[in-house]
Design an enzyme around this catalytic site. Structure first.
Site, mmCIF file in Angstrom:
data_model
loop_
_atom_site.group_PDB
_atom_site.id
_atom_site.type_symbol
_atom_site.label_atom_id
_atom_site.label_comp_id
_atom_site.label_asym_id
_atom_site.label_seq_id
_atom_site.Cartn_x
_atom_site.Cartn_y
_atom_site.Cartn_z
ATOM 1 N N ALA A 23 -43.835 -11.516 32.108
ATOM 2 C CA ALA A 23 -45.626 -11.204 32.708
ATOM 3 C C ALA A 23 -46.052 -12.943 32.643
ATOM 4 O O ALA A 23 -45.729 -13.377 31.947
ATOM 5 C CB ALA A 23 -45.889 -10.541 32.902
ATOM 6 N N GLY B 104 -44.899 -13.459 36.529
ATOM 7 C CA GLY B 104 -44.089 -13.895 36.573
ATOM 8 C C GLY B 104 -44.097 -15.601 37.074
ATOM 9 O O GLY B 104 -43.435 -15.416 38.596
ATOM 10 N N LYS C 117 -42.274 -17.977 35.877
ATOM 11 C CA LYS C 117 -41.217 -18.635 36.178
ATOM 12 C C LYS C 117 -39.948 -17.932 36.601
ATOM 13 O O LYS C 117 -39.340 -18.332 37.279
ATOM 14 C CB LYS C 117 -40.715 -18.689 33.810
ATOM 15 C CG LYS C 117 -41.884 -19.934 33.676
ATOM 16 C CD LYS C 117 -41.981 -19.704 32.518
ATOM 17 C CE LYS C 117 -43.214 -21.357 31.587
ATOM 18 N NZ LYS C 117 -43.927 -20.486 31.097
ATOM 19 N N GLU D 71 -40.383 -7.025 31.555
ATOM 20 C CA GLU D 71 -41.766 -7.576 30.646
ATOM 21 C C GLU D 71 -41.874 -6.364 29.824
ATOM 22 O O GLU D 71 -42.104 -4.598 30.155
ATOM 23 C CB GLU D 71 -43.011 -7.151 31.227
ATOM 24 C CG GLU D 71 -44.508 -7.220 31.069
ATOM 25 C CD GLU D 71 -44.970 -8.871 29.962
ATOM 26 O OE1 GLU D 71 -43.929 -9.950 29.940
ATOM 27 O OE2 GLU D 71 -45.750 -8.102 28.705
ATOM 28 N N CYS E 36 -46.046 -21.985 25.147
ATOM 29 C CA CYS E 36 -47.149 -22.942 25.092
ATOM 30 C C CYS E 36 -47.946 -22.715 23.670
ATOM 31 O O CYS E 36 -49.523 -22.874 24.043
ATOM 32 C CB CYS E 36 -48.011 -22.199 26.011
ATOM 33 S SG CYS E 36 -48.604 -20.602 26.107
HETATM 34 C C1 LIG Z 1 -45.833 -16.460 27.498
HETATM 35 S S1 LIG Z 1 -45.620 -14.835 27.919
HETATM 36 C C2 LIG Z 1 -44.899 -15.263 29.803
HETATM 37 C C3 LIG Z 1 -45.326 -16.132 30.899
HETATM 38 C C4 LIG Z 1 -44.546 -15.514 31.736
HETATM 39 N N1 LIG Z 1 -42.927 -16.039 31.685
HETATM 40 C C5 LIG Z 1 -44.602 -16.660 33.000
HETATM 41 O O1 LIG Z 1 -44.754 -17.820 33.819
HETATM 42 O O2 LIG Z 1 -45.481 -15.990 34.052
HETATM 43 C C6 LIG Z 1 -45.022 -14.135 27.406
HETATM 44 C C7 LIG Z 1 -44.468 -12.390 27.200
HETATM 45 O O3 LIG Z 1 -44.017 -11.948 26.292
HETATM 46 C C8 LIG Z 1 -43.620 -10.619 26.651
HETATM 47 N N2 LIG Z 1 -44.309 -10.231 24.976
HETATM 48 C C9 LIG Z 1 -45.146 -9.444 23.962
HETATM 49 N N3 LIG Z 1 -43.909 -9.236 23.105
HETATM 50 C C10 LIG Z 1 -42.912 -9.334 23.314
HETATM 51 C C11 LIG Z 1 -41.157 -8.752 22.932
HETATM 52 N N4 LIG Z 1 -41.995 -8.581 21.183
HETATM 53 N N5 LIG Z 1 -40.589 -9.183 23.402
HETATM 54 C C12 LIG Z 1 -40.103 -9.764 24.915
HETATM 55 N N6 LIG Z 1 -41.719 -9.595 25.077
HETATM 56 C C13 LIG Z 1 -42.858 -9.668 24.580
HETATM 57 C C14 LIG Z 1 -45.845 -10.627 26.752
HETATM 58 O O4 LIG Z 1 -46.356 -9.650 26.865
HETATM 59 C C15 LIG Z 1 -46.577 -11.782 27.331
HETATM 60 O O5 LIG Z 1 -46.131 -11.312 29.015
#
Ligand SMILES: C[S@@+](CC[C@H](N)C(=O)[O-])C[C@H]1O[C@@H](n2cnc3c(N)ncnc32)[C@H](O)[C@@H]1O
Length: 462
Positions: free
Chosen positions: A112, A114, A116, A134, A232
């Site tokens: 999320a 979304g 990527k 997500e 990031c």
């Molecule tokens: C950097 S963001 C992703 C952004 C997304 N890839 C995009 O391009 O729109 C990281 C995501 O990992 C989720 N997240 C948090 N804890 C997590 C966990 N333990 N395992 C997997 N995902 C997790 C977060 O809620 C967040 O939405």
């Protein structure tokens, strides 16, 4: 914006004086905004014709463009038609580095909102499978809405812990993206909260979580498969050190990343053991390029991982069931009257009808928290079928028998506000299109089209 003192001190120790000054100066600049063409719907040229703002190419992403920071691209009919995704330019690097090919099984583990996932979907060109996951509930719904708007037809969405997915999909994926939750040092300019929440303990905790997520990746990825890990943030603990620790415990090799205009290599000296291959990873720093900042590592799995002796048990039955012929009478009547395209692998959840991606069975999803099991086609009501907005967004005009093309942008806004369209002799379900791109459904009778654009998506004003 208040940059944490401890962060400044840390970066001063890591960077040369010149780079440190450049990093600090970069915080005075404006945020770089970008959009990326949704090639599932249009070419970059078609998108440019439908967007009233200037577009400047992003070096490392052939479908990415900078836009002026004052522009609000989410207010345009082309946005609602899914012609582009609004994405920060350096965030376009991860999916470019993973480079899936049509037919691959691809997993986006931290998906999320979304950006990527939808970029990966473009690269799949509708062939193969995209599993987007997500963990956080409310973010998962945003992911589903973006995947819907972009008209991705071959996606399965989960709201799960990585280790639970790993218990079901043992070595099933060709390519995996881990865009890990991180301390967000590259988000300070974009999101004041990221700077306020930053502290050294957070960095350490993020690194632990990142390594745990990567352990699940090892179980999910086919031998020979490829994983891209991105953050990031700039901190070595979450970048070079996570990759070095992962390489130490698993059989992987780092791969070269070749993205135009990017050559700021990972630094072995920022890791504990100084692993030389870390120079194959990539930093995308806000003082080298126009963007907020990213880190990417690309790794190939060189050996299979054994099945666990005591695998995690996934309990619970799916509420989905295969749709029988008699269940489908009303859908078939609708399909015969309106659709020029067939959907397969039909399943029902209550009265909601879904088309599951090819190759996916109930056995794959049972016991997991499924956010969307495929394309939501619509609802079987009493003696009739009501198509969903998701169906409208995966269709092309040639897939539907009754099309209404809005006369101009003004009429597109009328539809997007939820108002009826007056003056038509069409009858029954109508796919309302902005040029050749669906905006949603309407139902025509007595000279007007009643609006079926979802209430939650309607715009109040232009
Ligand atoms: C950097 S963001 C992703 C952004 C997304 N890839 C995009 O391009 O729109 C990281 C995501 O990992 C989720 N997240 C948090 N804890 C997590 C966990 N333990 N395992 C997997 N995902 C997790 C977060 O809620 C967040 O939405």
């Amino acid at each position: 914006m208040q940059i944490p003192e401890a962060f400044k001190e840390k970066m001063r120790g890591l960077l040369s004086d010149e780079d440190y000054e450049k990093l600090m100066t970069s915080y005075d600049g404006t945020v770089n905004k970008g959009i990326r063409t949704n090639t599932l719907k249009c070419t970059p040229e078609e998108m440019a014709q439908k967007t009233p703002f200037e577009l400047e190419p992003v070096d490392w992403c052939p479908t990415g463009y900078y836009i002026d920071s004052d522009i609000r691209p989410g207010k345009n009919p082309a946005y609602y038609a899914g012609l582009y995704y609004v994405q920060e330019p350096t965030a376009m690097t991860s999916a470019e580095a993973l480079a899936p090919e049509p037919g691959d099984w691809v997993l986006d583990l931290c998906a999320a909102p979304g950006g990527k996932s939808t970029q990966l979907a473009c690269k799949l060109e509708g062939q193969g499978l995209l599993v987007a996951n997500e963990l956080v509930n409310n973010r998962a719904e945003i992911l589903a809405s973006n995947v819907e708007r972009m008209g991705v037809a071959n996606a399965l969405l989960f709201n799960e812990f990585p280790e639970r997915l790993a218990a079901r999909f043992h070595e099933r994926f060709d390519k995996i993206l881990v865009d890990a939750p991180c301390s967000g040092e590259g988000m300070f300019r974009k999101d004041n909260g990221a700077a306020e929440e930053w502290n050294p303990e957070r960095v350490v905790n993020c690194a632990k979580r990142q390594l745990k997520i990567l352990e699940s990746v090892d179980k999910l990825l086919k031998p020979g498969g490829i994983v891209v890990y991105s953050t990031c943030t700039f901190s070595p603990e979450e970048n070079e050190q996570v990759i070095e620790d992962f390489l130490g415990n698993n059989r992987y090799e780092l791969m070269d990343i070749d993205l135009r205009g990017l050559d700021d290599r990972g630094r072995p000296e920022w890791s504990e053991k100084g692993t030389p291959a870390l120079t194959k990873t990539l930093h995308v720093m806000p003082f080298h390029v126009r963007g907020e900042g990213h880190f990417i590592a690309k790794l190939r799995k060189t050996a299979a991982c054994p099945l666990e002796e005591e695998p995690l048990k996934l309990k619970g039955k799916s509420r989905l069931k295969p749709a029988g012929r008699r269940d489908l009478d009303d859908y078939e009547t609708f399909a015969k009257a309106y659709l020029n395209r067939r959907f397969g692998n039909l399943h029902l959840q209550g009265d909601q009808l879904y088309s599951l991606p090819e190759g996916i069975t109930l056995r794959d999803i049972e016991g997991l928290k499924v956010l969307r099991p495929g394309i939501h086609l619509g609802a079987l009501k009493k003696n009739r079928f009501e198509p969903s907005h998701t169906l409208a967004m995966v269709l092309r005009p040639e897939d539907f028998k009754t099309i209404y093309t809005v006369r101009d942008e003004e009429e597109a806004y009328t539809y997007l506000k939820g108002e009826p369209i007056i003056g038509t002799d069409l009858k029954g379900w109508v796919l309302v299109c902005f040029d050749k791109w669906p905006l949603g459904f309407g139902k025509a009778s007595q000279g007007m089209i009643k609006n079926h654009f979802p209430k939650g998506l309607r715009i109040r004003k232009k």
